[in-house]
Design a protein around this motif. Structure first.
Motif, PDB file in Angstrom:
ATOM      1  N   GLU A 194       0.861  -1.195   0.000  1.00 44.22           N
ATOM      2  CA  GLU A 194       0.000   0.000   0.000  1.00 44.22           C
ATOM      3  C   GLU A 194       0.888   1.231   0.000  1.00 44.22           C
ATOM      4  O   GLU A 194       1.812   1.318   0.796  1.00 44.22           O
ATOM      5  N   ASP A 195       0.611   2.164  -0.921  1.00 47.57           N
ATOM      6  CA  ASP A 195       1.472   3.350  -1.017  1.00 47.57           C
ATOM      7  C   ASP A 195       0.953   4.534  -0.215  1.00 47.57           C
ATOM      8  O   ASP A 195       1.666   5.511  -0.039  1.00 47.57           O
ATOM      9  N   GLU A 196      -0.310   4.453   0.245  1.00 47.33           N
ATOM     10  CA  GLU A 196      -0.788   5.554   1.084  1.00 47.33           C
ATOM     11  C   GLU A 196      -0.447   5.241   2.532  1.00 47.33           C
ATOM     12  O   GLU A 196      -0.980   4.293   3.118  1.00 47.33           O
TER      13      GLU A 196
ATOM     14  N   ASP B   4      -2.852  -3.530  -2.641  1.00 50.25           N
ATOM     15  CA  ASP B   4      -3.536  -2.355  -3.189  1.00 50.25           C
ATOM     16  C   ASP B   4      -3.516  -2.440  -4.717  1.00 50.25           C
ATOM     17  O   ASP B   4      -2.597  -3.010  -5.302  1.00 50.25           O
TER      18      ASP B   4
ATOM     19  N   MET C 178      -3.829   0.370  -7.038  1.00 51.54           N
ATOM     20  CA  MET C 178      -3.062   1.448  -7.665  1.00 51.54           C
ATOM     21  C   MET C 178      -1.787   1.694  -6.870  1.00 51.54           C
ATOM     22  O   MET C 178      -1.839   2.166  -5.744  1.00 51.54           O
TER      23      MET C 178
ATOM     24  N   LYS D  42     -12.239   0.039  -0.453  1.00 47.65           N
ATOM     25  CA  LYS D  42     -11.967   1.236   0.338  1.00 47.65           C
ATOM     26  C   LYS D  42     -13.187   2.141   0.236  1.00 47.65           C
ATOM     27  O   LYS D  42     -13.731   2.271  -0.860  1.00 47.65           O
TER      28      LYS D  42
HETATM   29 CA    CA Z   1      -2.692   3.224  -3.935  1.00 46.47          CA
END
Ligand code: CA
Length: 229
Positions: free
Chosen positions: A9-11, A53, A55, A102
């Motif tokens: 997950e990038d967030e 995730d 994206m 989400k």
């Molecule tokens: Ca993302």
């Protein structure tokens, strides 16, 4: 032993929230925030489930999932805000086991993770009946194949036991080293190949023509038990 969960997950906020839920449940979790780092991580670390995730920078979740499926059946739960993607995600096309939309609730995520892990461990239980093709007794360190006892070296025994604990799971050479020796010893990777070669020879005596230790090109080895039904 605690299950190892990989959170991709990038967030940062979402990733740390997921990590909190997982840690609260007693799982061991790890965050990766770039799509390119996932496959190398899996090849070198024991992982039981991935929260993936869709994206991501580097490589998107769909691509990662398809690539993983070429060498591993590890449970994957996709996390996505794109509701229109869901049919594709759970379809055969991508090969994920489940999905979470989400925004999600903590309780929902934990429930999904547990359900998928349970489903997977039931499907993966090695044969343990008296008629099992391979029987391994970890205490006496005795191995029988088709009822014949095998004489194995300590390293050969450890490697076979590790592969046999999760049939179908691909183990990289360095993961086999870590799981059998308990530490990563540089330069040991190639000796894994010679242990595997000897193991194959010894097993082949009692199972002629059936190679149950399968090489996965560029990755490592897995144990494939023939269907005896
Ligand atoms: Ca993302």
């Amino acid at each position: 032993m605690a299950s190892h969960i990989l959170i991709v997950e990038d967030e940062y906020k979402i990733a740390s929230l997921l990590k909190d839920y997982m840690d609260n449940e007693g799982f061991e979790s790890r965050i990766i925030d770039n799509g390119l780092e996932v496959i190398p991580w899996l090849q070198n670390h024991h992982t039981d489930l991935i929260l993936l995730d869709l994206m991501l920078p580097g490589k998107n979740g769909t691509e990662i999932c398809k690539e993983i499926r070429r060498f591993s059946q590890i449970p994957i739960i996709m996390v996505t805000a794109r509701v229109e993607e869901i049919d594709r995600i759970i379809g055969l096309e991508i090969g994920a086991d489940d999905y979470i939309c989400k925004p999600f609730s903590p309780r929902e995520v934990v429930a999904r993770v547990k359900a998928v892990l349970r489903r997977f461990s039931q499907a993966q239980l090695p044969q343990t009946g008296s008629d099992a093709l391979i029987q391994i007794d970890p205490e006496s360190r005795e191995v029988t194949v088709s009822g014949h006892e095998l004489k194995l070296t300590p390293s050969e025994f450890d490697i076979l036991k590790t592969l046999h604990s999760r049939p179908g799971k691909v183990y990289s050479r360095s993961l086999l080293v870590t799981e059998t020796q308990g530490y990563d010893f540089e330069g040991y990777d190639r000796t894994i190949d010679s242990h595997i070669k000897n193991l194959r020879k010894k097993i082949a005596v009692h199972l002629p023509g059936q190679d149950i230790i399968v090489s996965v090109y560029g990755v490592g080895y897995k144990l494939v038990l023939p269907d005896v039904s």
